[in-house]
Design a protein around this motif. Sequence first.
Motif, PDB file in Angstrom:
ATOM      1  N   ARG A  32      -0.458   1.207   8.089  1.00  0.00           N
ATOM      2  CA  ARG A  32       0.297  -0.059   7.838  1.00  0.00           C
ATOM      3  C   ARG A  32      -0.981  -1.201   7.231  1.00  0.00           C
ATOM      4  O   ARG A  32      -0.993  -2.143   7.871  1.00  0.00           O
ATOM      5  CB  ARG A  32       0.927  -0.637   9.012  1.00  0.00           C
ATOM      6  CG  ARG A  32       2.116   0.100   9.339  1.00  0.00           C
ATOM      7  CD  ARG A  32       2.801  -0.276  10.469  1.00  0.00           C
ATOM      8  NE  ARG A  32       3.812   0.370  10.970  1.00  0.00           N
ATOM      9  CZ  ARG A  32       4.085   0.618  12.117  1.00  0.00           C
ATOM     10  NH1 ARG A  32       3.550   0.031  13.029  1.00  0.00           N
ATOM     11  NH2 ARG A  32       5.142   1.509  12.234  1.00  0.00           N
ATOM     12  N   GLY A  33      -1.874  -0.575   6.359  1.00  0.00           N
ATOM     13  CA  GLY A  33      -2.812  -1.396   5.694  1.00  0.00           C
ATOM     14  C   GLY A  33      -3.884  -1.711   6.421  1.00  0.00           C
ATOM     15  O   GLY A  33      -4.929  -2.413   6.169  1.00  0.00           O
TER      16      GLY A  33
ATOM     17  N   ASP B 106      -0.022   8.061   5.908  1.00  0.00           N
ATOM     18  CA  ASP B 106       1.286   8.280   5.367  1.00  0.00           C
ATOM     19  C   ASP B 106       1.714   7.478   4.389  1.00  0.00           C
ATOM     20  O   ASP B 106       1.206   6.658   4.078  1.00  0.00           O
ATOM     21  CB  ASP B 106       2.227   8.218   6.860  1.00  0.00           C
ATOM     22  CG  ASP B 106       3.211   9.366   6.758  1.00  0.00           C
ATOM     23  OD1 ASP B 106       3.710   9.771   5.446  1.00  0.00           O
ATOM     24  OD2 ASP B 106       3.632   9.585   7.902  1.00  0.00           O
ATOM     25  N   ASN B 107       3.060   7.770   3.957  1.00  0.00           N
ATOM     26  CA  ASN B 107       3.541   6.850   2.836  1.00  0.00           C
ATOM     27  C   ASN B 107       3.499   5.538   3.271  1.00  0.00           C
ATOM     28  O   ASN B 107       4.003   5.177   4.602  1.00  0.00           O
ATOM     29  CB  ASN B 107       4.938   7.299   2.548  1.00  0.00           C
ATOM     30  CG  ASN B 107       5.194   8.644   1.965  1.00  0.00           C
ATOM     31  OD1 ASN B 107       3.906   9.126   1.585  1.00  0.00           O
ATOM     32  ND2 ASN B 107       6.092   9.335   2.023  1.00  0.00           N
ATOM     33  N   GLY B 108       3.111   4.576   2.628  1.00  0.00           N
ATOM     34  CA  GLY B 108       3.183   3.117   2.629  1.00  0.00           C
ATOM     35  C   GLY B 108       1.936   2.673   3.636  1.00  0.00           C
ATOM     36  O   GLY B 108       1.992   1.422   4.151  1.00  0.00           O
ATOM     37  N   ALA B 109       0.960   3.656   3.666  1.00  0.00           N
ATOM     38  CA  ALA B 109      -0.236   3.022   4.592  1.00  0.00           C
ATOM     39  C   ALA B 109      -1.073   2.258   4.036  1.00  0.00           C
ATOM     40  O   ALA B 109      -1.793   1.554   4.508  1.00  0.00           O
ATOM     41  CB  ALA B 109      -0.926   4.424   5.030  1.00  0.00           C
TER      42      ALA B 109
ATOM     43  N   ALA C 132      -1.125  -6.189   2.247  1.00  0.00           N
ATOM     44  CA  ALA C 132      -1.094  -4.902   1.967  1.00  0.00           C
ATOM     45  C   ALA C 132      -2.454  -4.059   2.572  1.00  0.00           C
ATOM     46  O   ALA C 132      -2.282  -2.978   3.107  1.00  0.00           O
ATOM     47  CB  ALA C 132      -1.099  -4.474   0.545  1.00  0.00           C
ATOM     48  N   LEU C 133      -3.518  -4.934   2.605  1.00  0.00           N
ATOM     49  CA  LEU C 133      -4.694  -4.051   3.445  1.00  0.00           C
ATOM     50  C   LEU C 133      -5.363  -5.061   4.124  1.00  0.00           C
ATOM     51  O   LEU C 133      -5.348  -6.317   3.567  1.00  0.00           O
ATOM     52  CB  LEU C 133      -5.775  -3.729   2.181  1.00  0.00           C
ATOM     53  CG  LEU C 133      -5.291  -2.676   1.291  1.00  0.00           C
ATOM     54  CD1 LEU C 133      -6.511  -2.263   0.209  1.00  0.00           C
ATOM     55  CD2 LEU C 133      -5.032  -1.200   2.092  1.00  0.00           C
TER      56      LEU C 133
ATOM     57  N   LEU D  57      -5.573   0.669  -2.201  1.00  0.00           N
ATOM     58  CA  LEU D  57      -6.970   1.028  -1.950  1.00  0.00           C
ATOM     59  C   LEU D  57      -7.418   1.662  -3.222  1.00  0.00           C
ATOM     60  O   LEU D  57      -8.470   1.180  -3.651  1.00  0.00           O
ATOM     61  CB  LEU D  57      -6.983   1.881  -0.768  1.00  0.00           C
ATOM     62  CG  LEU D  57      -8.541   2.384  -0.586  1.00  0.00           C
ATOM     63  CD1 LEU D  57      -9.291   0.626  -0.290  1.00  0.00           C
ATOM     64  CD2 LEU D  57      -8.700   3.166   0.916  1.00  0.00           C
ATOM     65  N   ILE D  58      -6.547   2.573  -3.821  1.00  0.00           N
ATOM     66  CA  ILE D  58      -7.057   3.305  -4.844  1.00  0.00           C
ATOM     67  C   ILE D  58      -7.300   2.294  -6.023  1.00  0.00           C
ATOM     68  O   ILE D  58      -8.232   2.155  -7.023  1.00  0.00           O
ATOM     69  CB  ILE D  58      -5.977   4.259  -5.186  1.00  0.00           C
ATOM     70  CG1 ILE D  58      -6.006   5.453  -4.597  1.00  0.00           C
ATOM     71  CG2 ILE D  58      -6.542   4.889  -6.719  1.00  0.00           C
ATOM     72  CD1 ILE D  58      -4.651   6.432  -4.726  1.00  0.00           C
TER      73      ILE D  58
END
Lengths: 365, 281
Positions: free
Chosen positions: B223-224, B41-44, B22-23, B49-50
């Motif tokens: 993309r993470g 963007d969505n899904g980044a 994911a990251l 991260l939050i």
Amino acid sequence: MSATSEVPHTPATPGTGERDRLQRVSAITQALRRPELGSVLGAIAIFLLFAFFDSTPNHIWLQQTGFASWLQQAAFFGILSVPVGLLMIGGEFDLSTGVMSGVTAIVMALLVSKWHVNAWVAVVITFAAAACVGLINGVLVVKTKLPSFIITLATFFVLRGLSVGGVELLNSGNTVVSVTEAHPSGLASAKTVFGSSFLASSALPSGYSTAILWFIGVTLVATWVLMRTRFGNWIFAAGGDQYAARNVGVPVNRTKIILFLSTALAAALVGVISFTQASSAVSEQGVGYEFYYIIAAVVGGCLLTGGYGSAFGAAVGACVIGMAFEGVIYAGWDSSWDFAFLGVILLLAVVINTFIYRRASTARR
Amino acid sequence: MSEAAPLLEVRNVDKYFGSVNALREINLQVNAGEVTCVLGDNGAGKSTLIKILSGVHQPDKGEVLIDGQPVRFSGPRDARALGIATVFQDLATIPLMSVWRNFFLGNEPTKGVGPLRRLDVQRAQRIMLEEMAKMGIEVREPNQPVGTLSGGERQAVAIARAVYFGARVLILDEPTSALGVRQSGIVLKYIVQARSMGRGVIFITHNPHHAYPVGDRFVLLRRGRVFGSYMKAETTIDQLTSMMAGGAELEALTHELQSLAQEPEVQELASELQSELSANA
């Protein structure tokens, strides 16, 4: 593009100008936003309705006898409708309250008449038993995350079965448990506290039921808790948006469990009052009453979806139901009309309350 | 000043969900009195991260540092205790409750003892009015339900509350995404306000037009991964926009549109994209 980037640096935001156009909210507008407004208007309307249709000689609806009779009814509904209302504001339902008030009366009756326990000890045991059931309801709802409607419906059936089966088993098949002794220990003083009357006079020889005092007490305590304590704030938050509430550190689960505990204890209070008043209890008494408590709370402006309502409103809702039940008798109507009448009241109340709720919750610009 | 350790720093953080990465190697920092914008963007990977920053998730690799000290949150409560407040867009306030009840929810001031312990309503209302005034909002009536405030003001209540209760780092999750132009402007003003109070702000958004005016640092996620990290002086809003849209991909899309479309409107759009791309190049 450049216009957007200017916005945060411009000292005069577009919002400042608009402030001046908004008048201060008038007292009438504020009153129109109170959740209990609909029930107060409804109570007045129903009182006047039965004052008009009162078919008794001397029109006793408007005399102490009339007040004493509907107030006693209202008290039996209200002692439970108020905590049920708080639970609804907290976003949950309790369908086990009606049968619980019956089962606690049976428990108390069995303890006093069958096992000759001191009445005050029996009161303590009865409340403790109710507290256990309330705790189980609360913990199950919180842990399983199932709708409380289902959990407490299950409790309802279990208690109903226990009440019928238990009484048959322990009372040799007799559905009525009554006091046979002449003076069971402690019962006289317990009766004074829970099941007697006050303010008896020549105009009203039987006086007002003590239940009315308990009703007033429960309403005052509930109003204080809801409006003036941290716990009250958490009730609103738990029902308003439990995820947002958790996000700022509100112990939502604990709040809900305590609310389930309070409805169970209030049911036990009703059970103790009804037993001490009648010196007997019948299996399955109170079954079906759970809906009256919910109706009273809804009439009083408690939102079915939670987060909004008042304890005072739920108390007034109980008065509306009490007046409806008693008024039909005073008007000389067939008591089968009770339900139709109640249905109409419920519908009107929900329509009016939805209107008030929308006024209160939406932007006024 | 620049020698002092950043208020909050993320170093080489990785996060996996099962086999999904994911990251990966996330680095960012926020200083007191600064706004760090996280754009993606969505899904980044913004929400992951939050969740790491607010203590909901723990990183699988790398570390989170506060004042230069590595920390490990065991839950959101830990993060809050260390002064990191997250304002989620849809979880900020409870619409049916009054402004002052919302402001103090979970931290209600009380007076009296024992059974007489009660909410200090006057104090709560006074403090709320003062704190909102610092944000530049004049609340007409403390008892008015939050639902009657505008979308921007509702976010402001949450921001003012976080600031009042000692938040040093404010994480704002897409605070403007559901708002109109004017309401977004109001929220951006509060971000600037919080920054000038010496708070560090992490502003998560997918809108470079909202990020650029208030941001001091910009971290772009895709993309993470971080694929761009700039100080304000190093970048322009046009560059951010085109990077957000994904430069090369946008170019491919332009060609595709040109070859596919017969309608004049689409042709026009394609040529507009073309000219914008060449202007940025």
